[in-house]
Design a protein around this motif. Structure first.
Motif, PDB file in Angstrom:
ATOM      1  N   LEU A  17       0.826  -1.210   0.000  1.00 55.59           N
ATOM      2  CA  LEU A  17       0.000   0.000   0.000  1.00 55.59           C
ATOM      3  C   LEU A  17       0.861   1.261   0.000  1.00 55.59           C
ATOM      4  O   LEU A  17       0.509   2.268  -0.628  1.00 55.59           O
ATOM      5  CB  LEU A  17      -0.942  -0.001   1.202  1.00 55.59           C
ATOM      6  CG  LEU A  17      -2.043  -1.073   1.186  1.00 55.59           C
ATOM      7  CD1 LEU A  17      -2.870  -1.004   2.461  1.00 55.59           C
ATOM      8  CD2 LEU A  17      -2.933  -0.912  -0.042  1.00 55.59           C
ATOM      9  N   THR A  18       1.985   1.219   0.708  1.00 54.58           N
ATOM     10  CA  THR A  18       2.884   2.373   0.739  1.00 54.58           C
ATOM     11  C   THR A  18       3.452   2.653  -0.648  1.00 54.58           C
ATOM     12  O   THR A  18       3.502   3.805  -1.090  1.00 54.58           O
ATOM     13  CB  THR A  18       4.036   2.134   1.735  1.00 54.58           C
ATOM     14  OG1 THR A  18       3.501   1.882   3.041  1.00 54.58           O
ATOM     15  CG2 THR A  18       4.956   3.346   1.806  1.00 54.58           C
ATOM     16  N   VAL A  19       3.850   1.586  -1.344  1.00 53.76           N
ATOM     17  CA  VAL A  19       4.366   1.764  -2.705  1.00 53.76           C
ATOM     18  C   VAL A  19       3.270   2.334  -3.602  1.00 53.76           C
ATOM     19  O   VAL A  19       3.491   3.305  -4.338  1.00 53.76           O
ATOM     20  CB  VAL A  19       4.888   0.429  -3.271  1.00 53.76           C
ATOM     21  CG1 VAL A  19       5.215   0.569  -4.755  1.00 53.76           C
ATOM     22  CG2 VAL A  19       6.120  -0.033  -2.504  1.00 53.76           C
ATOM     23  N   ARG A  20       2.086   1.747  -3.557  1.00 54.65           N
ATOM     24  CA  ARG A  20       1.006   2.207  -4.430  1.00 54.65           C
ATOM     25  C   ARG A  20       0.624   3.661  -4.122  1.00 54.65           C
ATOM     26  O   ARG A  20       0.362   4.459  -5.031  1.00 54.65           O
ATOM     27  CB  ARG A  20      -0.212   1.294  -4.280  1.00 54.65           C
ATOM     28  CG  ARG A  20       0.028  -0.131  -4.765  1.00 54.65           C
ATOM     29  CD  ARG A  20      -1.202  -1.001  -4.580  1.00 54.65           C
ATOM     30  NE  ARG A  20      -0.918  -2.411  -4.814  1.00 54.65           N
ATOM     31  CZ  ARG A  20      -0.862  -2.984  -6.019  1.00 54.65           C
ATOM     32  NH1 ARG A  20      -1.083  -2.246  -7.109  1.00 54.65           N
ATOM     33  NH2 ARG A  20      -0.606  -4.280  -6.144  1.00 54.65           N
ATOM     34  N   SER A  30       2.297   8.581   5.210  1.00 52.75           N
ATOM     35  CA  SER A  30       2.219   8.474   6.672  1.00 52.75           C
ATOM     36  C   SER A  30       1.318   7.320   7.075  1.00 52.75           C
ATOM     37  O   SER A  30       0.503   6.836   6.283  1.00 52.75           O
ATOM     38  CB  SER A  30       1.676   9.775   7.270  1.00 52.75           C
ATOM     39  OG  SER A  30       0.312   9.944   6.910  1.00 52.75           O
ATOM     40  N   SER A  31       1.452   6.894   8.310  1.00 52.60           N
ATOM     41  CA  SER A  31       0.621   5.804   8.820  1.00 52.60           C
ATOM     42  C   SER A  31      -0.851   6.194   8.815  1.00 52.60           C
ATOM     43  O   SER A  31      -1.725   5.400   8.450  1.00 52.60           O
ATOM     44  CB  SER A  31       1.062   5.422  10.237  1.00 52.60           C
ATOM     45  OG  SER A  31       0.990   6.560  11.097  1.00 52.60           O
ATOM     46  N   GLN A  32      -1.141   7.452   9.189  1.00 53.89           N
ATOM     47  CA  GLN A  32      -2.534   7.884   9.254  1.00 53.89           C
ATOM     48  C   GLN A  32      -3.170   7.911   7.864  1.00 53.89           C
ATOM     49  O   GLN A  32      -4.330   7.534   7.694  1.00 53.89           O
ATOM     50  CB  GLN A  32      -2.620   9.274   9.893  1.00 53.89           C
ATOM     51  CG  GLN A  32      -4.041   9.706  10.229  1.00 53.89           C
ATOM     52  CD  GLN A  32      -4.684   8.790  11.266  1.00 53.89           C
ATOM     53  OE1 GLN A  32      -4.137   8.575  12.349  1.00 53.89           O
ATOM     54  NE2 GLN A  32      -5.844   8.224  10.928  1.00 53.89           N
ATOM     55  N   SER A  33      -2.392   8.316   6.852  1.00 52.07           N
ATOM     56  CA  SER A  33      -2.947   8.364   5.495  1.00 52.07           C
ATOM     57  C   SER A  33      -3.285   6.966   4.989  1.00 52.07           C
ATOM     58  O   SER A  33      -4.275   6.768   4.277  1.00 52.07           O
ATOM     59  CB  SER A  33      -1.968   9.050   4.545  1.00 52.07           C
ATOM     60  OG  SER A  33      -0.795   8.280   4.373  1.00 52.07           O
ATOM     61  N   LEU A  34      -2.488   5.966   5.365  1.00 54.07           N
ATOM     62  CA  LEU A  34      -2.780   4.590   4.960  1.00 54.07           C
ATOM     63  C   LEU A  34      -4.051   4.088   5.621  1.00 54.07           C
ATOM     64  O   LEU A  34      -4.901   3.450   4.987  1.00 54.07           O
ATOM     65  CB  LEU A  34      -1.599   3.673   5.308  1.00 54.07           C
ATOM     66  CG  LEU A  34      -0.322   3.851   4.494  1.00 54.07           C
ATOM     67  CD1 LEU A  34       0.764   2.909   5.008  1.00 54.07           C
ATOM     68  CD2 LEU A  34      -0.573   3.593   3.016  1.00 54.07           C
ATOM     69  N   ARG A  37      -7.101   6.164   4.059  1.00 54.19           N
ATOM     70  CA  ARG A  37      -7.402   5.958   2.634  1.00 54.19           C
ATOM     71  C   ARG A  37      -7.815   4.527   2.344  1.00 54.19           C
ATOM     72  O   ARG A  37      -8.679   4.275   1.497  1.00 54.19           O
ATOM     73  CB  ARG A  37      -6.197   6.349   1.779  1.00 54.19           C
ATOM     74  CG  ARG A  37      -6.466   6.223   0.278  1.00 54.19           C
ATOM     75  CD  ARG A  37      -5.332   6.798  -0.554  1.00 54.19           C
ATOM     76  NE  ARG A  37      -5.649   6.734  -1.969  1.00 54.19           N
ATOM     77  CZ  ARG A  37      -6.398   7.604  -2.640  1.00 54.19           C
ATOM     78  NH1 ARG A  37      -6.927   8.644  -1.996  1.00 54.19           N
ATOM     79  NH2 ARG A  37      -6.636   7.457  -3.922  1.00 54.19           N
ATOM     80  N   TYR A  38      -7.185   3.567   3.028  1.00 56.00           N
ATOM     81  CA  TYR A  38      -7.420   2.159   2.685  1.00 56.00           C
ATOM     82  C   TYR A  38      -8.229   1.413   3.730  1.00 56.00           C
ATOM     83  O   TYR A  38      -8.442   0.201   3.598  1.00 56.00           O
ATOM     84  CB  TYR A  38      -6.078   1.452   2.443  1.00 56.00           C
ATOM     85  CG  TYR A  38      -5.335   2.048   1.268  1.00 56.00           C
ATOM     86  CD1 TYR A  38      -5.673   1.721  -0.041  1.00 56.00           C
ATOM     87  CD2 TYR A  38      -4.314   2.962   1.470  1.00 56.00           C
ATOM     88  CE1 TYR A  38      -5.001   2.271  -1.132  1.00 56.00           C
ATOM     89  CE2 TYR A  38      -3.626   3.528   0.392  1.00 56.00           C
ATOM     90  CZ  TYR A  38      -3.973   3.181  -0.897  1.00 56.00           C
ATOM     91  OH  TYR A  38      -3.315   3.740  -1.970  1.00 56.00           O
ATOM     92  N   GLY A  39      -8.677   2.124   4.767  1.00 60.07           N
ATOM     93  CA  GLY A  39      -9.541   1.500   5.758  1.00 60.07           C
ATOM     94  C   GLY A  39      -8.918   0.293   6.432  1.00 60.07           C
ATOM     95  O   GLY A  39      -9.594  -0.742   6.610  1.00 60.07           O
TER      96      GLY A  39
END
Length: 365
Positions: A17-20, A30-34, A37-39
């Motif tokens: 997910l970080t790469v994408r 950031s951890s919060q954005s993951l 965004r991806y639940g």
């Protein structure tokens, strides 16, 4: 990074997910954005802990004072090799590409520029394509045919279908049966050999061959070296200006570096030659030069060989930032390589047909 290190399923998910996300946004993740965004079904603190571990293992890095991470070359490699999975271009795009190549099917001069422009558009990067060429030629067989008086027609057929003819003038006439015997002996000597191997055989003083057959073998070697020595064709490219719009190349130095890479045709050719095996169809991904080519540290290459093995092959690929759409690039390179292989295969079939027809005409004489 320890290349044998296996990540847990959750670490792999977070790395993927970080790469994408970084490919999408070009901003540190950031951890919060993951989580948002991806639940993700875990807390931001848990994700932050896993990101820290992935940084320790060399898959991610922490740029400057940013709160987010970005993938390293090792992180991209892990993503491509283990997490990406199979990706195909959308059916509509594939049909459009097939239609374009179908229109150029009988015009070989259009294949390369069409492949470069199509690939650049489909992969959203800069495309490079080399024309198909024979590898080091190998001998198949020859015939010596008496024409008139001291004239002899030498017909040399090389593996892959190339046919070369030479008119010889002998010091004195030879009967066709003697020419046939000489042809048989040279065929037995040279079958499957390269020009260099034929030269090595002739240089061996322990091997004796009649003068006439030695002269024929030397001429054969000379013809084959000329075929091998044909100047390498041009490299066709497209999409560089669009690629330079990517955020990575807003810095003048990185932009200049990628322009130099695309302009140094001999460098690109050597990378393709060294990175790709002779096998047709295999796709190779180079991330940041793989520690071998420093000029490529700011970019990734997706390469493939196309054509017909032992006949004629070329190479094609996509050059882009390390933050490229790997799935799309790989699928586009593979698809265009398959189409070009089909076109080269049709040419090969025609040459084989022509060769057999030529052999039949010679046998009838």
């Amino acid at each position: 990074m320890n290349e044998k290190l296996d990540l847990t399923p959750r670490q792999e998910t977070i790395l993927g997910l970080t790469v994408r996300e970084y490919v999408r946004s070009a901003s540190p993740v950031s951890s919060q954005s993951l989580v948002d965004r991806y639940g993700l079904p875990v807390s931001s603190a848990t994700v932050r802990s896993e990101l820290a571990y992935l940084e320790e293992t060399g898959h991610l890095t922490h740029p400057h004072t940013s709160a987010g991470r970005v993938p390293t070359h090792e992180g991209y490699r892990y993503f491509v090799e283990r997490l990406l999975g199979e990706v195909e271009l959308p059916l509509r795009e594939r049909r459009t590409i097939v239609h374009q190549f179908h229109q150029a099917r009988h015009n070989m001069e259009q294949w390369m520029p069409l492949a470069a422009s199509t690939l650049a558009q489909a992969a959203r990067g800069a495309a490079v394509v080399t024309a198909p060429q024979s590898d080091e030629t190998r001998y198949k067989h020859l015939q010596l045919i008496s024409t008139r008086g001291v004239g002899v027609l030498l017909v040399l057929v090389l593996q892959g279908g190339t046919v070369k003819q030479r008119m010889l003038t002998l010091a004195e006439p030879l009967a066709q049966r003697e020419l046939a015997k000489a042809s048989d002996r040279v065929n037995q000597l040279c079958a499957g050999l390269t020009a260099k191997e034929i030269d090595g055989y002739l240089a061996d003083q322990n091997r004796e061959l009649p003068d006439f057959e030695t002269d024929v073998a030397k001429l054969v070697s000379e013809i084959m070296r000329r075929v091998d020595g044909r100047a390498a064709g041009p490299i066709y490219s497209d999409g560089l200006s669009e690629m330079l719009q990517e955020p990575e190349f807003s810095e003048g130095e990185k932009a200049q570096q990628i322009v130099r890479v695309m302009e140094e045709r001999s460098f690109l050719r050597s990378v393709m030659h060294e990175a790709l095996s002779p096998d047709v169809g295999n796709v190779r991904v180079l991330v940041g030069g793989e520690g071998q080519w420093d000029q490529l540290r700011a970019c990734s290459l997706v390469l493939a060989r196309y054509g017909v093995s032992d006949f004629s092959t070329g190479a094609l690929g996509v050059v882009g930032p390390t933050r490229m759409l790997y799935g799309r690039a790989i699928s586009a390179v593979r698809f265009v390589a398959e189409l070009l292989s089909e076109l080269v295969g049709e040419t090969y079939a025609l040459e084989i047909s022509d060769e057999r027809e030529s052999e039949g005409l010679i046998a009838d004489r």
